[in-house]
Design a protein around this motif. Structure first.
Motif, PDB file in Angstrom:
ATOM      1  N   MET A 277     -29.884 -17.289  25.506  1.00 18.54           N
ATOM      2  CA  MET A 277     -30.007 -18.653  24.975  1.00 18.54           C
ATOM      3  C   MET A 277     -31.485 -18.892  24.664  1.00 18.54           C
ATOM      4  O   MET A 277     -32.366 -18.325  25.299  1.00 18.54           O
ATOM      5  N   PRO A 278     -31.763 -19.714  23.661  1.00 19.16           N
ATOM      6  CA  PRO A 278     -33.155 -19.847  23.215  1.00 19.16           C
ATOM      7  C   PRO A 278     -34.088 -20.431  24.281  1.00 19.16           C
ATOM      8  O   PRO A 278     -33.649 -21.215  25.128  1.00 19.16           O
ATOM      9  N   ALA A 279     -35.361 -20.019  24.208  1.00 20.68           N
ATOM     10  CA  ALA A 279     -36.370 -20.577  25.114  1.00 20.68           C
ATOM     11  C   ALA A 279     -36.647 -22.016  24.707  1.00 20.68           C
ATOM     12  O   ALA A 279     -36.628 -22.348  23.529  1.00 20.68           O
ATOM     13  N   LYS A 280     -36.896 -22.853  25.714  1.00 21.03           N
ATOM     14  CA  LYS A 280     -37.161 -24.268  25.436  1.00 21.03           C
ATOM     15  C   LYS A 280     -38.609 -24.580  25.807  1.00 21.03           C
ATOM     16  O   LYS A 280     -38.999 -24.386  26.946  1.00 21.03           O
ATOM     17  N   PHE A 281     -39.341 -25.038  24.847  1.00 16.67           N
ATOM     18  CA  PHE A 281     -40.717 -25.441  25.145  1.00 16.67           C
ATOM     19  C   PHE A 281     -40.712 -26.952  25.291  1.00 16.67           C
ATOM     20  O   PHE A 281     -41.128 -27.691  24.402  1.00 16.67           O
ATOM     21  N   ASP A 282     -40.188 -27.412  26.417  1.00 16.46           N
ATOM     22  CA  ASP A 282     -39.931 -28.844  26.569  1.00 16.46           C
ATOM     23  C   ASP A 282     -41.048 -29.533  27.349  1.00 16.46           C
ATOM     24  O   ASP A 282     -42.080 -28.945  27.647  1.00 16.46           O
ATOM     25  N   GLY A 283     -40.788 -30.793  27.699  1.00 18.26           N
ATOM     26  CA  GLY A 283     -41.792 -31.594  28.400  1.00 18.26           C
ATOM     27  C   GLY A 283     -42.225 -30.988  29.714  1.00 18.26           C
ATOM     28  O   GLY A 283     -43.386 -31.081  30.109  1.00 18.26           O
ATOM     29  N   LEU A 284     -41.280 -30.331  30.413  1.00 14.66           N
ATOM     30  CA  LEU A 284     -41.615 -29.802  31.724  1.00 14.66           C
ATOM     31  C   LEU A 284     -42.611 -28.647  31.617  1.00 14.66           C
ATOM     32  O   LEU A 284     -43.631 -28.634  32.319  1.00 14.66           O
ATOM     33  N   ILE A 285     -42.350 -27.708  30.732  1.00 23.01           N
ATOM     34  CA  ILE A 285     -43.274 -26.569  30.635  1.00 23.01           C
ATOM     35  C   ILE A 285     -44.633 -27.044  30.094  1.00 23.01           C
ATOM     36  O   ILE A 285     -45.678 -26.547  30.504  1.00 23.01           O
TER      37      ILE A 285
END
Ligand SMILES: [Zn+2]
Length: 486
Positions: A277-285
């Motif tokens: 599944m795709p990597a998520k560059f979200d608020g947490l990272i």
């Protein structure tokens, strides 16, 4: 023309540098000037004593030795007399403990500190590799050795030490404080934390925040980093195991009929592993990286402070490192493959289990859809195994409770950088999501690289000095959250 281009370029570089400087600012926190008067050596010997109770979680509940838990309970009662006079204690499902401390008239929401009483077994055959027997609780000049010194009887004991010493000082919390110690965290917490949580919910308890065991203070998170990093997990990944089954004709291997069950299943697995599944560059990272800005080597600071520009490159780098990759995406791991029994017989069935650790941006449902879409083969039957759980929500990193926790950590560990992050494993915290959305997972344990393997491994130990810090840390958390004042 060239001149104005160079000027614009210079302005742009200055802008990037200014951001790096801005994000590198750290608010100074004064270390505490009135630590609890704890005799750390005596406390270390008490921790050594609690290690001797073999409160081992076994896969079969029937194999758990109840007497070890009951004996530990009564020893705790003798060892922490004030705790047992002033707090209300309940035994939950025979072996778990729930304490309630004060705050009856307070309008503030209660807080809760949790850890667990059980430990994992010692792997058979490794007993002799221990420097001291795992259930002796040996105290040396520098360390306390034994199963549970890191995970996590040190946490249980440090909390109780802190409360006992605060009571000695006459401290009265201005809000209710719950202490919850489950007895089966290592085997999912179904009867311990889960039941404690259900009971509190039935009483209408809503918590301001909950602090569970979690990630440690890591000495050198990445090469060249300037100070230790206190990792506070503000979310926890979900869990899903999917069973894949292929049934086919079988027959003699001298006359194969098309693709075998093994071949079809292998193709399906290969597709899943090659298409995570795709990597998520979200608020947490982004928050994790920004919080590290002040302590990463100068060579990285410019990139970390300017994620808007470099996020694609950083995502690629982090995806290539297994530990950081696991914080960016739902991971895929084939854990079981079963088929065939004789070299000249084509099997009629092939079965496999693929385990997913689900990123907070995905869900059990979205992973199942991804599995079906990726395999795209009707011959592969797909079934979710029991025990799946969605990822937790991400706790508020701007809340007062998080701010206070950050201060408490820096008061006791003055030079650390506090970094919010994602927990890739599971803890009891997931059972408490019905009581609050502010759940933080942090253990005030200092861990160098070679210490990580000691958790659930051989020669588990904690330094006496660090154990003293743990006690002061929990005392500080309690005073900052429930001391009179704000
Ligand atoms: Zn644990």
């Amino acid at each position: 023309m060239l001149y104005s281009f160079l000027l614009a370029l210079l302005a742009f570089v200055l802008f990037l540098v200014a951001r790096a400087v801005y994000f590198s600012r750290r608010i100074a926190v004064e270390p505490i000037d009135n630590p609890l008067p704890v005799n750390v050596l005596d406390a270390a010997h008490r921790l050594g004593k609690v290690i001797q109770f073999k409160t081992i979680s076994q896969q079969r509940v029937a194999d758990i030795d109840g007497d070890e838990f009951r004996n530990m309970h009564s020893w705790l009662e003798d060892t922490f007399p004030l705790v047992h006079q002033k707090l209300e204690k309940e035994v939950i499902n025979e072996f778990s403990l729930l304490y309630k401390w004060g705050g009856e008239k307070s309008k503030k929401k209660p807080i809760m500190l949790t850890c667990h009483l059980d430990v994992v077994p010692v792997e058979p055959g490794t007993e002799d590799d221990w420097e001291y027997p795992p259930f002796d609780g040996k105290v040396t000049d520098e360390h306390i050795y034994g199963r549970g010194t890191m995970d996590v009887q040190s946490g249980v004991m440090a909390i109780l030490e802190a409360v006992e010493h605060l009571l000695e000082r006459g401290f009265e919390p201005d809000r209710t404080i719950y202490l919850g110690f489950g007895h089966d965290e290592e085997i999912d917490g179904e009867f311990g934390a889960s039941e404690i949580s259900r009971i509190l919910e039935s009483r209408g308890v809503e918590l301001e925040y909950l602090l569970d065991e979690g990630l440690p203070v890591v000495d050198e998170l990445i090469e060249g980093i300037k100070s230790p990093v206190a990792l506070v997990a503000v979310a926890e990944k979900g869990f899903l195991s999917v069973e894949l089954t292929v049934e086919s004709e079988g027959g003699h291997s001298s006359v194969p009929q098309g693709k075998t069950a093994i071949a079809i299943l292998s193709e399906a697995i290969s597709r899943l592993e090659n298409n995570p599944m795709p990597a998520k560059f979200d608020g947490l990272i982004k928050s994790t990286l920004t919080s590290l800005c002040a302590v990463v080597p100068y060579s990285l600071r410019l990139f970390v402070a300017n994620l808007w520009l470099f996020k694609g490159a950083i995502k690629r780098v982090l995806s290539n490192i297994p530990t950081t990759n696991a914080t960016l995406r739902t991971t895929t791991a084939t854990t079981i493959f079963e088929s065939g029994m004789k070299d000249n017989l084509i099997p009629t069935v092939a079965k496999s289990v693929v385990n997913f650790r689900i990123h907070p941006n995905d869900s059990v449902d979205s992973v199942l859809k991804h599995v079906k879409r990726t395999i795209e083969n009707d011959k592969v039957q797909i079934r979710a195994l029991n025990g799946y759980i969605d990822p937790s929500s991400v706790s508020d990193m701007k809340s007062d409770s998080f701010r206070q926790l950050r201060i408490s950590i820096r008061q006791i560990f003055p030079n650390v950088c506090v970094s919010p992050t994602l927990m890739t494993g599971a803890t009891d915290a997931r059972h408490y999501t019905n009581l609050t959305s502010n759940i933080y997972r942090f253990s005030p344990l200092r861990a160098a690289h070679d210490d990580i393997d000691r958790v659930h491994g051989t020669n588990e130990r904690i330094s006496i000095e660090n154990y003293g810090e743990m006690i002061q840390f929990y005392a500080q958390v309690i005073q900052n959250s429930a001391g009179s004042g704000d």
